[in-house]
Design a protein around this motif. Structure first.
Motif, PDB file in Angstrom:
ATOM      1  N   ASN A 110     -86.995  82.684  36.642  1.00 51.03           N
ATOM      2  CA  ASN A 110     -87.946  82.663  37.742  1.00 51.03           C
ATOM      3  C   ASN A 110     -87.793  83.779  38.773  1.00 51.03           C
ATOM      4  OD1 ASN A 110     -87.144  79.492  37.176  1.00 51.03           O
ATOM      5  ND2 ASN A 110     -89.326  79.888  37.247  1.00 51.03           N
ATOM      6  N   ALA A 111     -86.650  84.425  38.802  1.00 51.90           N
ATOM      7  CA  ALA A 111     -86.383  85.393  39.869  1.00 51.90           C
ATOM      8  C   ALA A 111     -87.327  86.590  39.783  1.00 51.90           C
ATOM      9  CB  ALA A 111     -84.939  85.872  39.802  1.00 51.90           C
ATOM     10  N   THR A 112     -87.800  86.997  40.947  1.00 53.00           N
ATOM     11  CA  THR A 112     -88.626  88.201  41.035  1.00 53.00           C
ATOM     12  C   THR A 112     -87.699  89.404  41.153  1.00 53.00           C
ATOM     13  OG1 THR A 112     -88.702  88.150  43.445  1.00 53.00           O
ATOM     14  CG2 THR A 112     -90.430  86.930  42.263  1.00 53.00           C
ATOM     15  N   ASP A 113     -88.263  90.596  41.089  1.00 48.53           N
ATOM     16  CA  ASP A 113     -87.452  91.801  41.267  1.00 48.53           C
ATOM     17  C   ASP A 113     -86.781  91.788  42.637  1.00 48.53           C
ATOM     18  OD1 ASP A 113     -88.132  92.663  38.758  1.00 48.53           O
ATOM     19  OD2 ASP A 113     -89.689  94.052  39.440  1.00 48.53           O
ATOM     20  N   GLU A 114     -87.491  91.298  43.641  1.00 48.87           N
ATOM     21  CA  GLU A 114     -86.916  91.183  44.988  1.00 48.87           C
ATOM     22  C   GLU A 114     -85.715  90.251  44.993  1.00 48.87           C
ATOM     23  OE1 GLU A 114     -89.350  90.144  48.393  1.00 48.87           O
ATOM     24  OE2 GLU A 114     -90.861  91.570  47.709  1.00 48.87           O
ATOM     25  N   LEU A 143     -81.832  91.073  45.983  1.00 51.58           N
ATOM     26  CA  LEU A 143     -81.076  90.293  46.965  1.00 51.58           C
ATOM     27  C   LEU A 143     -79.768  89.773  46.383  1.00 51.58           C
ATOM     28  CD1 LEU A 143     -83.837  88.216  48.787  1.00 51.58           C
ATOM     29  CD2 LEU A 143     -82.289  89.876  49.814  1.00 51.58           C
ATOM     30  N   VAL A 144     -79.832  89.227  45.185  1.00 54.92           N
ATOM     31  CA  VAL A 144     -78.624  88.689  44.550  1.00 54.92           C
ATOM     32  C   VAL A 144     -77.590  89.801  44.366  1.00 54.92           C
ATOM     33  CG1 VAL A 144     -77.711  87.685  42.418  1.00 54.92           C
ATOM     34  CG2 VAL A 144     -79.785  86.759  43.435  1.00 54.92           C
ATOM     35  N   LYS A 145     -78.029  90.972  43.930  1.00 54.18           N
ATOM     36  CA  LYS A 145     -77.109  92.099  43.769  1.00 54.18           C
ATOM     37  C   LYS A 145     -76.467  92.474  45.095  1.00 54.18           C
ATOM     38  CE  LYS A 145     -79.124  94.259  39.673  1.00 54.18           C
ATOM     39  NZ  LYS A 145     -79.793  95.453  39.146  1.00 54.18           N
ATOM     40  N   GLU A 146     -77.260  92.457  46.167  1.00 55.50           N
ATOM     41  CA  GLU A 146     -76.716  92.769  47.494  1.00 55.50           C
ATOM     42  C   GLU A 146     -75.666  91.734  47.898  1.00 55.50           C
ATOM     43  OE1 GLU A 146     -79.999  93.082  50.230  1.00 55.50           O
ATOM     44  OE2 GLU A 146     -80.776  94.882  49.240  1.00 55.50           O
ATOM     45  N   TRP A 147     -75.981  90.446  47.682  1.00 58.95           N
ATOM     46  CA  TRP A 147     -75.041  89.394  48.039  1.00 58.95           C
ATOM     47  C   TRP A 147     -73.739  89.529  47.253  1.00 58.95           C
ATOM     48  CZ3 TRP A 147     -79.351  85.281  47.161  1.00 58.95           C
ATOM     49  CH2 TRP A 147     -80.259  85.314  48.210  1.00 58.95           C
TER      50      TRP A 147
END
Length: 125
Positions: free
Chosen positions: A42-46, A50-54
């Motif tokens: 379900n995750a969008t590119d955004e 965000l997950v990568k940043e976290w």
């Protein structure tokens, strides 16, 4: 016609008993599964950004060092079925690597045979 598999009452009781006894582990596994499902389905590119940043922030805050003790603690925390699954995955990986090595060896043998054949053939006139 396919038969519907049903879980026995005894198995249901055993599963519930395990979940009650291992609430933290069960909750951890549920959250991990939900996270993976969300990211993969379900995750969008955004969301991915965000997950990568976290993850990056967390890794900077808590550098992870894998020690033999940490590995042993992780192994001890696994259930028997999880250990069996990991062993099967490791076996599949070893078989895959062996297959890759076999393919590479065969390709090298083919190259050698082809070069020998070319050396044995007379030059065209």
């Amino acid at each position: 016609m396919t038969e519907k598999k049903t879980t026995t009452k005894a198995q249901q009781r055993a599963t519930n008993a395990y979940r009650q006894k291992n609430k933290e582990r069960t909750q951890y596994l549920n959250q991990r599964s939900a996270t993976k499902r969300f990211i993969t389905a379900n995750a969008t590119d955004e969301d991915i950004i965000l997950v990568k940043e976290w993850l990056s922030e967390r890794q900077k805050a808590e550098p992870t060092e894998i020690t033999a003790e940490a590995i042993q603690q992780y192994i001890n925390s696994l259930s028997q079925s999880e250990l069996q699954w990991l062993e099967l995955e490791a076996k599949k990986r070893r078989l895959h690597l062996r297959d890759q090595e076999d393919k590479q060896r065969l390709q090298e043998e083919k190259r050698t045979v082809n070069s020998e054949i070319k050396m044995d053939l007379p030059e065209p006139e």
